[in-house]
Design a protein around this motif. Structure first.
Motif, PDB file in Angstrom:
ATOM      1  N   PRO A 142      11.735  -1.449  27.201  1.00 30.17           N
ATOM      2  CA  PRO A 142      11.698  -2.869  26.829  1.00 30.17           C
ATOM      3  C   PRO A 142      12.463  -3.131  25.524  1.00 30.17           C
ATOM      4  N   VAL A 143      13.783  -3.238  25.656  1.00 26.94           N
ATOM      5  CA  VAL A 143      14.660  -3.463  24.514  1.00 26.94           C
ATOM      6  C   VAL A 143      15.500  -4.696  24.795  1.00 26.94           C
ATOM      7  N   ASP A 194      31.905   2.067  19.288  1.00 25.98           N
ATOM      8  CA  ASP A 194      31.647   2.163  20.729  1.00 25.98           C
ATOM      9  C   ASP A 194      30.715   3.328  21.033  1.00 25.98           C
ATOM     10  N   GLU A 195      30.868   4.421  20.280  1.00 21.50           N
ATOM     11  CA  GLU A 195      30.011   5.589  20.481  1.00 21.50           C
ATOM     12  C   GLU A 195      28.541   5.235  20.248  1.00 21.50           C
ATOM     13  N   LEU A 196      28.253   4.509  19.165  1.00 18.49           N
ATOM     14  CA  LEU A 196      26.875   4.104  18.884  1.00 18.49           C
ATOM     15  C   LEU A 196      26.398   3.102  19.935  1.00 18.49           C
ATOM     16  N   ARG A 197      27.244   2.172  20.344  1.00 18.68           N
ATOM     17  CA  ARG A 197      26.880   1.209  21.387  1.00 18.68           C
ATOM     18  C   ARG A 197      26.445   1.945  22.657  1.00 18.68           C
ATOM     19  N   ASP A 198      27.224   2.948  23.046  1.00 22.27           N
ATOM     20  CA  ASP A 198      26.903   3.726  24.245  1.00 22.27           C
ATOM     21  C   ASP A 198      25.596   4.504  24.074  1.00 22.27           C
ATOM     22  N   GLU A 199      25.412   5.103  22.902  1.00 22.37           N
ATOM     23  CA  GLU A 199      24.183   5.864  22.650  1.00 22.37           C
ATOM     24  C   GLU A 199      22.959   4.954  22.702  1.00 22.37           C
ATOM     25  N   LEU A 200      23.047   3.787  22.070  1.00 25.06           N
ATOM     26  CA  LEU A 200      21.918   2.856  22.068  1.00 25.06           C
ATOM     27  C   LEU A 200      21.626   2.350  23.480  1.00 25.06           C
ATOM     28  N   ALA A 201      22.671   2.070  24.246  1.00 21.90           N
ATOM     29  CA  ALA A 201      22.470   1.622  25.624  1.00 21.90           C
ATOM     30  C   ALA A 201      21.756   2.701  26.441  1.00 21.90           C
ATOM     31  N   GLU A 202      22.155   3.947  26.251  1.00 23.84           N
ATOM     32  CA  GLU A 202      21.512   5.055  26.972  1.00 23.84           C
ATOM     33  C   GLU A 202      20.052   5.215  26.537  1.00 23.84           C
ATOM     34  N   LYS A 234      21.417   3.149   9.723  1.00 24.48           N
ATOM     35  CA  LYS A 234      20.273   2.233   9.767  1.00 24.48           C
ATOM     36  C   LYS A 234      19.137   2.781  10.626  1.00 24.48           C
ATOM     37  N   GLY A 235      19.413   3.834  11.423  1.00 22.96           N
ATOM     38  CA  GLY A 235      18.354   4.525  12.156  1.00 22.96           C
ATOM     39  C   GLY A 235      17.886   3.855  13.443  1.00 22.96           C
ATOM     40  N   VAL A 236      18.694   2.966  13.998  1.00 24.71           N
ATOM     41  CA  VAL A 236      18.283   2.283  15.222  1.00 24.71           C
ATOM     42  C   VAL A 236      18.052   3.283  16.354  1.00 24.71           C
ATOM     43  N   GLN A 237      18.834   4.347  16.387  1.00 24.10           N
ATOM     44  CA  GLN A 237      18.649   5.367  17.422  1.00 24.10           C
ATOM     45  C   GLN A 237      17.284   6.042  17.271  1.00 24.10           C
ATOM     46  N   VAL A 238      16.788   6.177  16.057  1.00 23.72           N
ATOM     47  CA  VAL A 238      15.449   6.739  15.824  1.00 23.72           C
ATOM     48  C   VAL A 238      14.390   5.773  16.353  1.00 23.72           C
ATOM     49  N   LEU A 239      14.590   4.486  16.117  1.00 24.21           N
ATOM     50  CA  LEU A 239      13.669   3.466  16.616  1.00 24.21           C
ATOM     51  C   LEU A 239      13.574   3.518  18.143  1.00 24.21           C
ATOM     52  N   LEU A 240      14.704   3.651  18.820  1.00 28.84           N
ATOM     53  CA  LEU A 240      14.674   3.687  20.279  1.00 28.84           C
ATOM     54  C   LEU A 240      14.057   4.983  20.801  1.00 28.84           C
ATOM     55  N   ARG A 241      14.229   6.081  20.082  1.00 32.25           N
ATOM     56  CA  ARG A 241      13.535   7.320  20.471  1.00 32.25           C
ATOM     57  C   ARG A 241      12.020   7.164  20.296  1.00 32.25           C
TER      58      ARG A 241
END
Length: 170
Positions: free
Chosen positions: A54-55, A40-48, A8-15
């Motif tokens: 402002p998320v 859990d891996e994605l949860r940790d990546e998104l948290a980082e 879904k690309g949420v990690q791209v959005l946060l970058r």
């Protein structure tokens, strides 16, 4: 209902948000994520990726949160070739224009009601987000082009939205 997934690309959005945090914007930009990460891996990546930015993580998706969050623009940073998406219909129901990627049917359905960016390109996504933050009229122009809704029921938990903070409600 579902989960935030890597495709879904949420990690791209946060970058992309990371690129905006240091920008001199006329109004603050805030990203709201609705849904649970599927691993859990994605949860940790998104948290980082979200640390110090402002998320808002809303947790498990529900339509009440979506309807009351005071959002201004829907962002669908998908890395996959999406088919017809209920998430875009939910955005239309709320009068939200969108920023979408060039993969799949959502960009086609959104048409002139969206800014389309290349999938996986955080800089292009940041540029689109910045364009709306800097020009409230752009958001209104996109919203005026929202297509009619097809008849259906349902929704999706992977809706990612930008909330442009007060006092400007885009």
């Amino acid at each position: 209902w579902g989960h935030l997934t890597r495709h879904k690309g949420v990690q791209v959005l946060l970058r992309a948000l990371g690129e905006l945090v240091s920008a001199d914007l006329p109004r603050p930009v805030e990203v709201h994520l609705l849904g649970e990460p599927d691993t859990d891996e994605l949860r940790d990546e998104l948290a980082e990726l979200a640390r110090g930015k402002p998320v808002v993580f809303h947790g498990a998706y529900n339509s009440a949160t979506l309807a009351t969050a005071g959002l201004h623009v829907a962002v669908f940073p998908s890395l996959a070739f999406e088919t017809f998406g209920y998430v875009f219909d939910e955005a239309v129901e709320l009068g939200l224009p969108a920023i979408v990627t060039d993969h799949g049917a959502i960009a086609v359905r959104a048409g002139a009601a969206a800014i389309t960016v290349p999938a996986g390109d955080p800089s292009a996504l940041a540029h689109a987000m910045r364009a709306i933050a800097e020009d409230p009229g752009r958001r209104d122009q996109l919203a005026a082009q929202l297509p009619p809704l097809p008849p259906h029921e349902g929704g999706s938990p992977e809706l990612s939205l930008i909330h442009l903070s007060e006092p400007t409600r885009l």
